[in-house]
Scaffold this motif. Sequence first.
Motif, PDB file in Angstrom:
ATOM      1  N   CYS A  71       0.929  -1.242   0.097  1.00  0.00           N
ATOM      2  CA  CYS A  71       0.002   0.092   0.092  1.00  0.00           C
ATOM      3  C   CYS A  71       0.837   1.140   0.094  1.00  0.00           C
ATOM      4  N   GLY A  96      -1.199   4.483  -0.072  1.00  0.00           N
ATOM      5  CA  GLY A  96      -2.029   5.419  -0.051  1.00  0.00           C
ATOM      6  C   GLY A  96      -1.798   6.373   1.185  1.00  0.00           C
ATOM      7  N   CYS A 154      -5.465   8.503   0.982  1.00  0.00           N
ATOM      8  CA  CYS A 154      -6.808   8.127   0.858  1.00  0.00           C
ATOM      9  C   CYS A 154      -7.809   8.710   1.948  1.00  0.00           C
ATOM     10  N   TYR A 155      -8.773   9.111   1.500  1.00  0.00           N
ATOM     11  CA  TYR A 155      -9.712   9.794   2.263  1.00  0.00           C
ATOM     12  C   TYR A 155     -10.097   9.026   3.800  1.00  0.00           C
ATOM     13  N   LYS A 184     -10.029   4.394   7.038  1.00  0.00           N
ATOM     14  CA  LYS A 184      -9.774   4.369   5.620  1.00  0.00           C
ATOM     15  C   LYS A 184     -11.023   4.219   4.727  1.00  0.00           C
ATOM     16  N   CYS A 222     -10.718   3.345   1.771  1.00  0.00           N
ATOM     17  CA  CYS A 222     -10.378   1.974   1.011  1.00  0.00           C
ATOM     18  C   CYS A 222     -10.364   0.896   1.861  1.00  0.00           C
ATOM     19  N   GLY A 248      -6.789  -0.596   2.276  1.00  0.00           N
ATOM     20  CA  GLY A 248      -5.537   0.230   2.644  1.00  0.00           C
ATOM     21  C   GLY A 248      -5.005   0.414   3.689  1.00  0.00           C
ATOM     22  N   GLU A 286      -3.683   0.236  -3.864  1.00  0.00           N
ATOM     23  CA  GLU A 286      -4.340   1.151  -2.874  1.00  0.00           C
ATOM     24  C   GLU A 286      -5.781   1.688  -3.903  1.00  0.00           C
ATOM     25  N   CYS A 329      -7.344   4.191  -4.162  1.00  0.00           N
ATOM     26  CA  CYS A 329      -7.357   5.646  -4.091  1.00  0.00           C
ATOM     27  C   CYS A 329      -6.865   6.311  -5.113  1.00  0.00           C
ATOM     28  N   LYS A 330      -6.407   7.646  -5.138  1.00  0.00           N
ATOM     29  CA  LYS A 330      -5.799   8.207  -6.152  1.00  0.00           C
ATOM     30  C   LYS A 330      -4.265   7.862  -6.618  1.00  0.00           C
ATOM     31  N   ARG A 331      -3.875   6.979  -5.764  1.00  0.00           N
ATOM     32  CA  ARG A 331      -2.314   6.319  -5.840  1.00  0.00           C
ATOM     33  C   ARG A 331      -2.474   4.953  -5.975  1.00  0.00           C
TER      34      ARG A 331
END
Length: 254
Positions: free
Chosen positions: A107, A109, A113-114, A136, A138, A141, A201, A203-205
């Motif tokens: 991982c 993130g 990650c939000y 998280k 995710c 995550g 992850e 998320c945006k990553r």
Amino acid sequence: MEEFIQVLIAGGIMLAIALVFGAILVVCSHFLAVRKDERIEQVEKLLANSNCGGCGKAGCAQFAEALVKGEVRLSDCRATPAANKEQIAKILGGGEVGEETVAVVHCNGGNACYDKYDYQGYGNCASCELIAGGVKACPVGCIGKKTCADVCPHHAISVEDGGYAVVDKEKCISCGVCISDCPKHIIGRIPKNAKVYIAMELCKRGCIGCGICAKNCPAGAIEMQDGLPKIDYSKCIGCLKCVEKCPRKCIKEH
């Protein structure tokens, strides 16, 4: 005078009885002693002696005894160096040495990650996981609350500014304690000499399953399985082409 002689005689009799029983005990201890296999001590000296418990035994002494008795496999110990395992295999007349590995956190993130909520409870991942599967958004995550870092016997894991756990491969003994204690089950093992690993992850990553890494791998070491890349380390040549081409930067140099 007569009483003194009687005391000496009584003392002499007791001494004689003690000597007889002592001799009997010595003979019995010799013939009835449980012989300890000398290989156990030899094996124990060659083990990592980290007493990490990753093999499922209480410590290296217990593992050495179980290994000599054939109750466990040499490959069950991840902490002992390969060179020492080869010596142990010779002592035992063979055995599966196994490849040296280290742990990695799949991982990257973390703070990217939000969070679903503001967690105010006891500060470790296992406790946080009990509430709606963790803070998280995710589901797979890194929670980043240092459970793995706290249980690592060699302080090989840290949670850095990115908010996710990172393993120091030079300190990691691959005992597996972090793997078993991570509530998200996102810590795994890769060969110690591996050049890259994948950090997933949602998320945006995270990996988007584009397949660019597999298409650009000159050795054919990456395959897409269920929309995600998987590295065959027996084929990987460490060219880092996948690291260079990954648009999300979720393939990392090791």
